[in-house]
Design an enzyme around this catalytic site. Structure first.
Site, PDB file in Angstrom:
ATOM      1  N   HIS A  72       0.795  -1.183  -0.123  1.00  0.00           N
ATOM      2  CA  HIS A  72       0.132   0.064   0.134  1.00  0.00           C
ATOM      3  C   HIS A  72       0.973   1.245   0.089  1.00  0.00           C
ATOM      4  O   HIS A  72       2.029   1.174   0.176  1.00  0.00           O
ATOM      5  CB  HIS A  72      -1.070   0.068   1.217  1.00  0.00           C
ATOM      6  CG  HIS A  72      -0.255  -0.080   2.511  1.00  0.00           C
ATOM      7  ND1 HIS A  72       0.185  -1.575   3.016  1.00  0.00           N
ATOM      8  CD2 HIS A  72       0.268   0.800   3.536  1.00  0.00           C
ATOM      9  CE1 HIS A  72       0.480  -1.264   4.282  1.00  0.00           C
ATOM     10  NE2 HIS A  72       0.629   0.150   4.422  1.00  0.00           N
ATOM     11  N   CYS A 196       1.087   2.941  12.163  1.00  0.00           N
ATOM     12  CA  CYS A 196       2.117   2.676  11.056  1.00  0.00           C
ATOM     13  C   CYS A 196       2.378   3.664  10.407  1.00  0.00           C
ATOM     14  O   CYS A 196       1.853   4.676  10.371  1.00  0.00           O
ATOM     15  CB  CYS A 196       1.700   1.325  10.227  1.00  0.00           C
ATOM     16  SG  CYS A 196       0.383   1.860   9.153  1.00  0.00           S
TER      17      CYS A 196
END
Length: 681
Positions: A72, A196
């Site tokens: 991603h 994250c």
């Protein structure tokens, strides 16, 4: 090719590949999926999307247990938040602990994606921790069925109000009426924070994994997701009542001080996805252990005995030192620039009389030299006072990084002592480390409950300051001062090839990680020793700043003269890099280095080495620690400064262009193929 809109569905049949062979490596799979999104009009070009996804992949692998991978990214090339999906045959390794993946989602978000899009993408990530959803993906017989399945989790039907939303803290409230004795004595609830680097997928998957682990254990878990779809802070009452906290993060925790005093288990975000039950068990044990690591002075410190932490000693020490340097730099930049402005108005001789002028004169009682001398003296004195905090701030915030707020007073004191005894920058480093670890040690003392409230504001600062002060005065002050004096004498004695080698080393360091630890180490070395009466320190400062200007200027030049070798986004970054480089902001080259590190970084280092060597060879000096070409008045031998900077910039630009051209070889697309508008460039 379709043109996406804000309302366009995030996943569609033309973004799905079933039972496909996309190559043997994750790089090949990501490139193919990026091509699928670009062909569907979801991205402006394949290469830019691929490079952004691979740059994220380089931070940490995106493979998950159960044969799943979720590469991603956020990228300027993405025009609409989209999902590309591939069910692979054969499987491909994405770094998961249990083997290769056969289900791959490429999650692509625009650089400025709104919270609504980010919530949809995070909803998919959360669904991937549910076995029934993953099984359905494997059993689906058509792209239409995949679209229906995915749409069902990212656009679910209305649910009861009690259901947790993607943006809110996740929690479980599963308590059995017939709890076992072990359950009955378990802590009331656990709180957690997940985060994250990109905040798209792992943040939310880790949250749901911890929630699911809590449900299995009969324990309530409240999770604050600090991700891109927004973060709703946990209620202070929930935090206050929690018996332990889990930090599953790859980045800093926002508002860490809210959890001060709580037993803590820390790890990277992927551990919460892979081992949520283990982490929950560790948190439950920590809640019952009076000696467990705690937030605020122990858990966040380098000396934490938290065995669950994934941060090694080397990483923590680097973070601690960088914390000190980061807080020190504003004092250096402000003070140094004001000193340079003082020289501009009052001349270099102002350094010897500035204090006397500002004390004995005023705007209505000007000294000899008039208004220019008075303003120059005032600017110089303000800058000098700011600069005098350099070593205390360095030591204070190194100590803060180890022991939190109780470490500030002993750390600043250690830095002040280092200045007093002549130990300088080295003394500040050593004193800050000692102060932090002493404060950390004292925070573990067992004291009566009535005195615990005094620990952070009285007891820890008092005893830690006393101990570190005694150590610095009685044991380390003179040896560290001797080391500092010896280093200064050595630098002043350098000549010929020795000083050129020093310039090369500093140039390489400044261009190695573009604002990272190595770059900051070279910069701190230069600024800490900066003195207008020390020619060697002025030459070092000139070499460091000129070399640090090379990377953004070189990438700006390269992306201008050979535009076809760069993506549209890189060409736009190149335009901004002209100003960033001129202002000595090395980070202007980071977008180029992140997308193509093996060709960009060595090229930048070569140019930085050339510039550093030339600065040293031609006796260029600089009395301001920041500002780039805009502090030209503080540069000695400015012609050679400009020539040295130009030489390094040209060398780096030539090397990066050659590297890109050479690797592409004969198969490199023409200018017209990359962008018809550039056919004549």
């Amino acid at each position: 090719m379709s043109t996406p809109t804000e309302d366009q569905q995030i996943i569609a049949e033309d973004l799905i590949l079933l039972d496909a062979d996309l190559g043997e490596s994750k790089e090949a799979v990501i490139e193919r999926l990026a091509g699928v999104l670009a062909s569907a009009g979801r991205a402006t070009e394949t290469d830019a999307l691929r490079d952004a996804a691979l740059a994220r992949e380089a931070q940490s692998a995106t493979g998950l247990p159960g044969g799943i991978a979720i590469p991603h990214c956020r990228s300027e090339a993405v025009t609409s938040a989209s999902l590309g999906f591939a069910r692979l045959n054969p499987k491909v390794d994405f770094g998961a602990p249990d083997g290769p993946a056969d289900l791959v989602f490429l999650i692509a978000a625009p650089a400025g994606a709104g919270s609504a899009h980010m919530k949809l993408l995070s909803s998919l990530a959360r669904a991937l921790v549910k076995p029934e959803f993953v099984t359905s993906l494997r059993n689906a017989s058509s792209a239409t069925e995949i679209v229906t399945l995915v749409d069902g989790v990212i656009n679910p039907a209305a649910k009861p109000a009690a259901t947790t939303t993607a943006a809110a803290p996740v929690s479980t409230a599963k308590h059995s009426a017939a709890a076992t004795p072990a359950e009955a004595t378990a802590p009331k609830h656990i709180v957690a924070v997940t985060a994250c680097p990109t905040g798209i997928a792992h943040t939310y998957m880790a949250a749901d994994s911890l929630v699911a682990a809590g449900e299995r254990a009969g324990v309530t878990v409240h999770v604050e997701t600090q991700g891109s779809s927004g973060s709703t802070p946990l209620d202070p009452k929930i935090i206050a009542g929690a018996e332990a906290v889990i930090f599953a993060t790859d980045v800093g925790v926002k508002g860490r001080e809210r959890f001060a005093g709580k037993p803590v288990i820390s790890s990277g975000v992927k551990r919460a996805i892979n081992e949520p039950d283990v982490m929950l068990t560790e948190a439950l044990r920590a809640a019952l252990n009076p000696d467990a690591a705690r937030v605020g002075g122990t858990a966040v410190a380098a000396g934490s005995n938290d065995s669950a932490s994934e941060l090694g000693w080397g990483t923590r020490i680097r973070q601690i030192l960088l914390t000190g340097v980061s807080y020190m730099i504003p004092f250096v930049a402000a003070g140094g620039l004001l000193i340079a402005l003082g020289f501009l108005l009052g001349g270099y001789e102002i350094s010897g009389v500035a204090e006397d002028i500002v004390v004995n004169n005023s705007i209505t009682s000007l000294p000899e030299g008039g208004i220019a001398a008075y303003l120059g003296a005032a600017l110089f004195q303000i800058g000098a006072l700011s600069f005098s905090f350099l070593v205390p701030a360095l030591a204070g915030y190194i100590s803060y990084a180890i022991a939190d707020r109780p470490g500030l007073a002993p750390g600043f004191t250690a830095g002040a002592v280092a200045v007093l005894v002549g130990a300088g920058f080295i003394g500040g480093l050593v004193g800050g480390l000692i102060a932090g670890f002493v404060a950390l040690w004292i925070s573990k003392w067992k004291i009566p409950a009535v005195l615990r409230g005094l620990m952070p504001v009285v007891i820890i600062p008092l005893f830690a300051t006393l101990i570190v002060g005694a150590i610095m005065f009685l044991l380390l002050g003179k040896p560290l001062a001797a080391i500092t004096s010896g280093l200064t004498d050595w630098l002043n004695g350098l000549s010929g090839s020795s000083v050129i080698i020093l310039g090369i080393i500093l140039g390489l360091m400044m261009c190695f990680d573009l604002g990272g630890p190595v770059n900051k180490a070279a910069y701190a070395f230069a600024t800490a020793g900066l003195s207008v009466t020390d020619t060697a320190s002025l030459r070092i400062m000139a070499a460091v700043m000129a070399a640090g200007m090379v990377p953004p200027l070189a990438m700006a030049l390269a992306s201008t003269v050979r535009a076809r070798l760069f993506t549209e986004a890189e060409r736009e970054n190149g335009k901004a890099a002209w100003f960033l480089g001129a202002a000595f902001i090395s980070e202007g080259a980071i977008p180029f280095a992140a997308a193509d590190p093996f060709r960009v970084i060595p090229s930048m280092m070569a140019g930085g080495a050339v510039t550093g060597a030339m600065i040293m060879a031609f006796d260029v000096t600089l009395s301001a620690p920041h500002g780039g070409i805009f502090v030209f008045f503080a540069i000695g031998n400015i012609l050679w400064f400009i020539l040295s900077l130009a030489a390094g910039t040209i060398v780096s630009a030539f090397l990066v262009v050659s590297a890109k051209q050479f690797v592409k070889g004969k198969n490199a697309p023409s200018d017209a193929e990359l962008d018809p508008a550039l056919a004549t460039v």
